[in-house]
Design a protein around this motif. Structure first.
Motif, mmCIF file in Angstrom:
data_model
loop_
_atom_site.group_PDB
_atom_site.id
_atom_site.type_symbol
_atom_site.label_atom_id
_atom_site.label_comp_id
_atom_site.label_asym_id
_atom_site.label_seq_id
_atom_site.Cartn_x
_atom_site.Cartn_y
_atom_site.Cartn_z
ATOM 1 N N LEU A 102 0.835 -1.207 0.000
ATOM 2 C CA LEU A 102 0.000 0.000 0.000
ATOM 3 C C LEU A 102 0.870 1.257 0.000
ATOM 4 C CD1 LEU A 102 -2.817 1.289 0.193
ATOM 5 C CD2 LEU A 102 -2.622 1.124 2.678
ATOM 6 N N GLU A 103 1.889 1.265 0.849
ATOM 7 C CA GLU A 103 2.757 2.457 0.915
ATOM 8 C C GLU A 103 3.472 2.686 -0.412
ATOM 9 O OE1 GLU A 103 3.688 2.194 5.719
ATOM 10 O OE2 GLU A 103 5.016 1.210 4.287
ATOM 11 N N ASN A 104 3.875 1.618 -1.069
ATOM 12 C CA ASN A 104 4.528 1.773 -2.372
ATOM 13 C C ASN A 104 3.595 2.433 -3.378
ATOM 14 O OD1 ASN A 104 7.368 0.593 -3.134
ATOM 15 N ND2 ASN A 104 6.602 -0.666 -1.447
ATOM 16 N N VAL A 105 2.321 2.036 -3.373
ATOM 17 C CA VAL A 105 1.362 2.637 -4.317
ATOM 18 C C VAL A 105 1.097 4.094 -3.925
ATOM 19 C CG1 VAL A 105 -0.913 2.441 -5.372
ATOM 20 C CG2 VAL A 105 0.353 0.387 -4.789
ATOM 21 N N LEU A 106 1.060 4.356 -2.607
ATOM 22 C CA LEU A 106 0.831 5.737 -2.154
ATOM 23 C C LEU A 106 1.949 6.671 -2.624
ATOM 24 C CD1 LEU A 106 -0.612 5.166 1.419
ATOM 25 C CD2 LEU A 106 -1.739 6.372 -0.462
ATOM 26 N N ARG A 137 -7.881 5.142 -3.227
ATOM 27 C CA ARG A 137 -7.466 4.914 -4.626
ATOM 28 C C ARG A 137 -6.362 3.858 -4.702
ATOM 29 N NH1 ARG A 137 -8.567 3.949 -9.263
ATOM 30 N NH2 ARG A 137 -7.350 4.812 -10.963
ATOM 31 N N ALA A 138 -5.424 3.941 -3.770
ATOM 32 C CA ALA A 138 -4.313 2.977 -3.772
ATOM 33 C C ALA A 138 -4.844 1.563 -3.540
ATOM 34 C CB ALA A 138 -3.290 3.354 -2.702
ATOM 35 N N VAL A 150 -2.476 -8.589 -0.175
ATOM 36 C CA VAL A 150 -1.136 -8.372 0.389
ATOM 37 C C VAL A 150 -0.829 -6.879 0.571
ATOM 38 C CG1 VAL A 150 -0.162 -10.561 -0.389
ATOM 39 C CG2 VAL A 150 -0.105 -8.589 -1.922
ATOM 40 N N HIS A 151 -1.877 -6.067 0.786
ATOM 41 C CA HIS A 151 -1.639 -4.623 0.877
ATOM 42 C C HIS A 151 -0.757 -4.252 2.068
ATOM 43 C CE1 HIS A 151 -5.149 -4.968 3.584
ATOM 44 N NE2 HIS A 151 -4.640 -3.898 4.175
ATOM 45 N N ASP A 152 -0.757 -5.114 3.109
ATOM 46 C CA ASP A 152 0.021 -4.824 4.310
ATOM 47 C C ASP A 152 1.376 -5.529 4.332
ATOM 48 O OD1 ASP A 152 -0.931 -2.982 5.984
ATOM 49 O OD2 ASP A 152 -2.212 -4.335 7.154
#
Ligand SMILES: Nc1ncnc2c1ncn2[C@@H]1O[C@H](COP(=O)(O)OP(=O)(O)OP(=O)(O)O)[C@@H](O)[C@H]1O
Ligand SMILES: [Mg+2]
Length: 286
Positions: A102-106, A137-138, A150-152
């Motif tokens: 998630l952080e990578n997409v953010l 959105r992410a 696997v967002h986390d």
């Protein structure tokens, strides 16, 4: 499935050349990418494919030539090119390994956000709303590329194929008009490769034009509307997949096998992929 050829080009490269010291990596390479088109860029190792992407995205300043997005010349600065609407993935995956998916997409999303420094300093309501929207959105994008579960997870713990898809989600988070994919299926098994082919069709359905570099010619010929072949920094041949794969120059310089063999491989590949090769409705996601 193929896009009409009459649409105005969204991305145009005019006679781009790139010289490193004494080495001419690209020599007067031109490209026109139509709205909604999927264009394949193929050629032997060292042909200049990645160098061309680096010129399109402002990472390199071409020795000569220019690149235009919807008629506007793109600056030689990757951040400005991203904001203008050209996103990419890298041949050698470039994620933040110690950040979650998630952080990578953010990170990609933030390239698009208009929050000023004061907003982020005081964390006011506008800032918090912006952050919440970015997160929503992410997560949508992670779902779109098949990584919601696997967002986390830390990026470094993801299997290789998932890391490649995460890079695509991060690129899409910048809301591009054009997406450049440098070997998106490298290291993938046949199922992951097919899922990636479907993902690229789905991306096109959202209105994003795509350029794909790939060595897997079955993948390219069954995916793309148009194929350009680079050999030793020069555009050797370009055209519809069936024209390119039958061209004796391409066979000699790259494919190394007769057209009917290549055609049979592509047919078998598409048939094995089954009825699922139809474009899926993505509900307007990107
Ligand atoms: N920054 C650089 N400095 C010097 N030479 C470079 C640089 N980047 C690329 N080259 C050279 O330019 C040529 C084209 O390289 P490029 O990486 O673009 O090829 P490619 O078609 O992407 O190959 P591959 O299929 O192996 O990824 C090669 O000879 C390479 O060594
Ligand atoms: Mg390359």
């Amino acid at each position: 499935m193929s896009a009409p050829a009459t649409k105005a080009p969204v991305l145009v490269a005019n006679e781009v050349s790139m010289v490193f010291g004494g080495l001419t990596a690209l020599s007067n390479v031109s490209l026109q990418l139509g709205e909604g088109q999927i264009l394949g860029l193929i050629g032997p190792n060292g042909a200049g494919k990645t160098t061309f992407f680096n010129c399109l995205t402002g990472l390199y300043t071409p020795t000569t030539g220019s690149v235009q997005l919807r008629g506007r010349v793109l600056p030689h600065d990757p951040a400005s090119v991203t904001v203008a609407g050209v996103a990419r993935t890298f041949q050698n995956i470039r994620l933040f390994p110690s950040m979650t998916s998630l952080e990578n997409v953010l990170v990609g999303r933030h390239a698009r956000m208009s929050q000023g420094p004061l907003a982020s300093l005081f964390h006011g309501p506008a800032y918090r709303r912006g952050e919440a929207d970015a997160r929503t959105r992410a997560l949508e994008l992670l779902e779109f590329v098949g990584l919601a579960k696997v967002h986390d997870e830390l990026a470094r713990n993801l299997p290789y194929g998932d890391q490649r898809r995460l890079e695509i989600a991060r690129a899409l988070a910048t809301d591009p008009s054009v997406l450049l994919l440098d070997e998106p299926t490298a290291g993938m098994n046949p199922q992951e490769t097919e899922a990636t082919r479907q993902l690229i069709f789905a991306i096109r359905e959202t209105g994003v034009a795509v350029v794909v570099i790939e060595h897997d010619t079955k993948f390219i010929f069954s995916l793309c509307d148009h194929v350009s072949v680079l050999v030793q920094g020069q555009l050797l041949v370009e055209g519809a997949p069936e024209v390119v794969r039958d061209d004796p120059r391409v066979i000699e310089a790259y494919l190394g096998k007769p057209p009917d063999e290549v055609e049979a491989e592509v047919r078998q590949y598409t048939e094995e992929a089954g009825p699922d090769t139809q474009v899926k409705d993505t509900g307007g996601n990107q």
